[in-house]
Design an enzyme around this catalytic site. Structure first.
Site, PDB file in Angstrom:
ATOM      1  N   TYR A   1       0.808  -1.219   0.000  1.00  0.00           N
ATOM      2  CA  TYR A   1       0.000   0.000   0.000  1.00  0.00           C
ATOM      3  C   TYR A   1       0.845   1.274   0.000  1.00  0.00           C
ATOM      4  CZ  TYR A   1      -4.455  -2.370   0.404  1.00  0.00           C
ATOM      5  OH  TYR A   1      -5.562  -3.134   0.132  1.00  0.00           O
TER       6      TYR A   1
ATOM      7  N   ASP B   1     -10.430 -32.013   7.436  1.00  0.00           N
ATOM      8  CA  ASP B   1     -11.434 -32.715   6.647  1.00  0.00           C
ATOM      9  C   ASP B   1     -10.851 -33.984   6.033  1.00  0.00           C
ATOM     10  OD1 ASP B   1     -13.406 -30.784   7.114  1.00  0.00           O
ATOM     11  OD2 ASP B   1     -12.787 -29.583   5.383  1.00  0.00           O
TER      12      ASP B   1
END
Length: 458
Positions: A153, A291
């Site tokens: 930025y 998972d």
């Protein structure tokens, strides 16, 4: 005092480095205890409080960067081209996930960044890399930490995208043979932590993770942590972020614990935190809950063995991290596999002959010896509310093949690697995957977790 070629003046090294807070303001000077003072202090502290060892390579990094500056000044003085060595950490290589230390001679190609450039793109790349080197140099001198997001930025027109900064910072660290944190450049906080633990920062701030919100508190860079108070923690679990909302870390029958999540694929700060905790608290049981799919096993292996792109980073691996679940045995015990044994699917549809089809119930215990000729189709019977298995997508299958290739090309496959390989083969053969919620009971996974954690403590 030393000469800084960027500012073209002599500068004083700060006697005590400082850190910056979230608003960019300087915090109080850091306390840098020596080995003797740490040992003396540790003898007076409770056993649940441990000091976090800090990297001693900042001076080495400064010396390397300043040597690079001297080379640039010499090239300018004689009117020659400026050449900065640039080694890409993403080049293909023979990645050995079970190696205890990174291999500095892994065969990755050494590139260069030149000025003047042969084209506008090369000129922009030189300017961007030099800007990152300059910011790292200033951060090392002042003792502050800067984020990759802040670098972007501040120079949006130069870098054009955050991914350019991310890649260049990692490549610069790889070229210099150091970690990203040794450049005093860190990623914006992403990981979360919740539990009965306090983080005492080097700026004097204390982060009480027991007072976190439902999702936890942002996990700071481990380089900014001075010491950790583990209190009465009995276990640590790397898992999904919503588990902390149930306050499981405080109500578990296995005792109080710590929940850590990288919110998907683990970032470097989360991996360094876990590796450091394992180093200073080696007897603390550490688990991972992911998972039952190729991405879950990939996340698990990243925690355990690191990643190819950041293999040069130190203290990022936890090979003794235990896989709590979920496995095929947790979700496939009630799954019925239907396999079409007909060679021609059109003939089987028109004949309606039941003898052309056979329903086979695959036992998880004996599946290792099964070798179906065709990939089976799955028909799932909901035996309980948590049954949420689903077929693999094309992306899942590609990921599974990629992880299997990584395992099979390893010089030495350990016990965990063999288990990962077997579970991935089961996913591919059965064409099935499941999320963690597959083992819960109407949205409550605490009983399942209690059983698994208690079984490991026996």
């Amino acid at each position: 005092m030393y000469f800084c070629p960027i500012r073209n003046q002599f500068l004083h090294r700060p006697s005590q480095p400082t850190t910056s807070n979230a608003h960019g303001q300087l915090s109080p000077p850091l306390r840098q205890p020596g080995p003797s003072s740490v040992r003396a202090g540790s003898s007076r502290l409770p056993r649940n409080i441990v000091f976090i060892p800090q990297s001693q390579s900042n001076d080495d990094v400064l010396a390397k960067i300043e040597t690079l500056f001297e080379t640039i000044v010499d090239a300018v003085s004689v009117g020659g081209p400026i050449i900065i060595p640039y080694r890409r950490s993403t080049n293909e290589q023979a990645f050995n996930p079970t190696a205890s230390v990174p291999n500095p001679r892994d065969g990755r190609h050494m590139d260069t960044v030149r000025f003047p450039g042969r084209n506008p793109q090369e000129l922009r790349r030189f300017e961007a890399l030099f800007r990152i080197i300059e910011l790292s140099h200033e951060a090392l001198l002042s003792g502050t930490l800067i984020t990759k997001r802040n670098i972007y930025y501040q120079n949006m027109e130069l870098f054009r995208s955050q991914s350019v900064v991310d890649e260049m910072v990692d490549n610069l660290a790889f070229t210099l043979g150091v970690g990203r944190g040794d450049l005093n450049i860190v990623a914006t906080a992403k990981g979360l932590i919740a539990g009965q633990v306090k983080l005492m920062m080097r700026g004097g701030i204390c982060i009480n993770c027991a007072e976190s919100s439902d999702s936890g508190v942002l996990l700071p860079s481990i380089s900014a942590v001075d010491r950790i108070d583990f209190q009465s923690v009995k276990w640590l679990l790397a898992t999904f972020r919503t588990l902390s909302a149930s306050l499981y870390h405080t109500v578990s029958r296995a005792g109080s614990g710590i929940l850590v999540t990288g919110k998907g694929y683990p970032d470097l700060a989360t991996r360094k935190f876990l590796a450091t905790v394992h180093s200073v608290r080696p007897r603390l049981p550490m688990f991972a809950l992911v998972d039952f799919d190729p991405h879950g096993i990939s996340i698990l292996r990243t925690y355990q063995y690191g990643s190819q792109r950041l293999d040069h980073e130190e203290r990022t691996k936890v090979p003794r991290l235990r896989w709590l679940g979920i496995r095929s045995s947790d979700v496939l015990s009630h799954t019925v596999i239907t396999q079409d044994l007909s060679a021609n699917s059109q003939d089987s549809q028109s004949s309606q002959d039941l003898s052309s089809q056979e329903s086979i119930a695959y036992s998880v215990d004996t599946f290792q010896d099964e070798r179906p000729v065709k990939r089976p189709r799955t028909r799932r019977t909901k035996s309980h509310a948590g049954d949420c298995t689903s077929p693999l997508s094309d992306g899942d299958r590609e990921k599974a093949v990629s992880v299997l290739r990584n395992i099979c090309t390893t010089a030495r496959i350990d016990t965990a690697g063999r288990e990962h390989k077997l579970e991935l083969q089961r996913m591919l053969m059965l064409n099935v995957k499941a999320e963690i919620q597959a083992v819960d009971e109407f949205g409550d996974i605490t009983n399942w977790l209690d059983e698994r954690l208690l079984s490991h403590s026996r």
